[in-house]
Design a protein around this motif. Structure first.
Motif, short mmCIF file in Angstrom:
data_model
loop_
_atom_site.label_atom_id
_atom_site.label_comp_id
_atom_site.label_asym_id
_atom_site.label_seq_id
_atom_site.Cartn_x
_atom_site.Cartn_y
_atom_site.Cartn_z
N ASP A 3 113.46 -51.53 63.35
CA ASP A 3 113.26 -52.97 63.23
C ASP A 3 113.84 -53.67 64.46
OD1 ASP A 3 112.03 -52.82 60.79
OD2 ASP A 3 113.80 -53.37 59.62
N PHE A 4 113.15 -54.69 64.92
CA PHE A 4 113.63 -55.50 66.04
C PHE A 4 114.51 -56.58 65.43
CE2 PHE A 4 112.16 -56.42 70.56
CZ PHE A 4 113.27 -57.18 70.85
N SER A 11 112.11 -64.28 62.21
CA SER A 11 111.03 -64.42 61.23
C SER A 11 111.53 -65.11 59.97
CB SER A 11 110.44 -63.05 60.89
OG SER A 11 111.36 -62.24 60.19
N ARG A 12 112.82 -64.95 59.69
CA ARG A 12 113.40 -65.62 58.53
C ARG A 12 113.72 -67.08 58.82
NH1 ARG A 12 114.89 -68.49 55.28
NH2 ARG A 12 116.45 -68.26 53.62
N TRP A 13 114.20 -67.39 60.03
CA TRP A 13 114.79 -68.70 60.25
C TRP A 13 114.13 -69.57 61.32
CZ3 TRP A 13 117.74 -70.49 56.66
CH2 TRP A 13 118.55 -69.64 55.91
N GLU A 14 113.42 -68.97 62.30
CA GLU A 14 113.02 -69.74 63.49
C GLU A 14 112.25 -71.01 63.14
OE1 GLU A 14 110.92 -69.13 67.86
OE2 GLU A 14 110.75 -67.54 66.35
N VAL A 330 121.34 -75.08 61.27
CA VAL A 330 121.53 -74.81 62.69
C VAL A 330 121.44 -73.30 62.90
CG1 VAL A 330 123.08 -74.95 64.67
CG2 VAL A 330 122.97 -76.84 63.02
N LEU A 331 120.47 -72.88 63.70
CA LEU A 331 120.23 -71.45 63.91
C LEU A 331 120.91 -70.97 65.18
CD1 LEU A 331 118.77 -68.82 63.17
CD2 LEU A 331 116.77 -69.66 64.45
N LEU A 332 121.78 -69.96 65.03
CA LEU A 332 122.39 -69.21 66.13
C LEU A 332 122.14 -67.73 65.89
CD1 LEU A 332 125.86 -71.04 66.27
CD2 LEU A 332 123.91 -71.43 67.79
#
Length: 380
Positions: A3-4, A11-14, A330-332
């Motif tokens: 898996d990348f 894919s879950r959060w973007e 907020v995605l990090l």
């Protein structure tokens, strides 16, 4: 294939997170903005474009435009791909066999190690965390075996934004030359250096076995075009890559190729715009991290539009990133995304991006989260 991890996380959060604060590209533009910048003939070129198959190597004028970004290369030294990822995959599949050995710097963009790992033995060599992520050249020398085929680096680096000193890069080339090794150099963040005097030459310009990877996605801010390329003086090797591409994308999108030609024709204006945005955003990053110096170790990266600061909160970086996206949107990217099978990768860090507009809202959300969760909580 493994898996990348980065893409699984994305894919879950973007497209669900409210604040994409870890984007690896520059703020893009609309089709209208690009064609207006490129001049009145741009729309005519698009309106008259034939939507058939294109050449596997890439359109001749696109390859000429790309070659012009290198010293001493011509269109015959350029092979286009559907993004940089296809270039990495094709190159490693062609070059490496089970009898070979590869050397890869760590931390890295995951494909740099996982594609070779599916093919042959791979050794990781560290970017030294306490030396501004300097590549450990002694470790490189120690890792070389009789069957070593290539060394893979990424400069400026993802996720750290680090560059090699000029003398170190020249030494790396000489190491490769002395052992007859290919140097695969991922240069997708080139032209986004903070200090242009630190800009490195491109591997394909200075080494007969240099392989330079680049793309329209990062410095030019046009990831939706899906146009990448490999440049090399070794045209026989490029021909092998081209044959392998027949099993992948076969050819690139005709509209994307035409738009890439238009973008390269006004590259100076695009890069000026993008560098100004990065400079503005870095000022905001500096201010944010200065206000929370008890929780973060922050240093401006040498280049690119991502950085890899350390989180020192007692809850740990994984919990911090998880709670931040779940509570504040907020995605990090936490350090677990940059786990390496080759060696221990630096822990406690996260990737943050500063190439897009509108980071103020994301930083405000991060401030609110920290004030609520960490007021009075001592750092480690």
């Amino acid at each position: 294939m493994r898996d990348f991890a980065l893409e699984v996380h994305f894919s879950r959060w973007e497209f669900n997170a409210r604040h994409h604060m870890t984007a690896s590209d520059i703020e893009s533009m609309t089709l209208g903005e690009l064609t207006q910048m490129a001049g009145p003939a741009a729309r005519e070129q698009l309106d008259s474009l034939w939507l058939g198959y294109t050449e596997t190597w890439g359109a001749p004028d696109l390859r000429e435009a790309i070659a012009a970004t290198y010293d001493g290369l011509s269109a015959s030294n350029i092979l286009c791909f559907a993004g940089a990822e296809e270039g990495i995959y094709a190159a490693m599949r062609v070059m490496l066999t089970p009898d070979d050995h590869a050397i890869v710097s760590v931390p890295n963009y995951q494909a740099a190690e996982t594609v070779p790992l599916g093919l042959c033995a791979v050794t990781g060599v560290p970017l030294l965390e306490d030396e501004n992520w300097r590549l450990d050249l002694d470790a490189v020398r120690a890792a070389i075996r009789p069957n070593t085929k290539l060394i893979s680096v990424n400069l400026p680096n993802n996720p750290t934004g680090a560059l090699m000193p000029q003398d170190d890069f020249a030494e790396l080339v000489e190491i490769c030359r002395a052992h007859n090794l290919y140097l695969f150099s991922d240069e997708v963040y080139r032209l986004l250096e903070r200090d242009e005097s630190k800009r490195l030459p491109q591997a394909a310009e200075i080494y007969e076995k240099g392989i330079s990877l680049n793309v329209m996605s990062k410095a030019y801010g046009l990831p939706g075009l899906r146009i990448g390329w490999i440049a090399s003086p070794d045209t026989a090797l490029l021909l092998k890559f081209e044959r392998y591409k027949h099993y992948l994308s076969i050819c690139n999108s005709a509209p994307s190729e035409r738009l890439a030609v238009l973008a390269l024709s006004v590259s100076d204006r695009i890069l000026e715009r993008n560098r100004a945005l990065i400079a503005e955003n870095l000022e905001k990053m500096d201010a944010f991290f200065a206000d929370h110096a008890d929780l973060f170790d922050w240093t401006r990266p040498d280049g690119g539009c991502v950085a890899y600061p350390r989180y020192r909160g007692a809850d740990g970086v994984e919990a911090f990133c998880r709670d931040l996206v779940e509570e504040q949107g907020v995605l990090l990217l936490p350090a677990s995304v940059y786990h390496s099978e080759l060696m221990d990768a630096p822990a406690g860090r996260f990737r943050i991006g500063f190439g897009r507009r509108g980071i103020d809202a994301g930083l405000t959300a991060m401030r609110a989260f920290l004030e609520r969760r960490h007021n009075g909580v001592a750092a480690e």
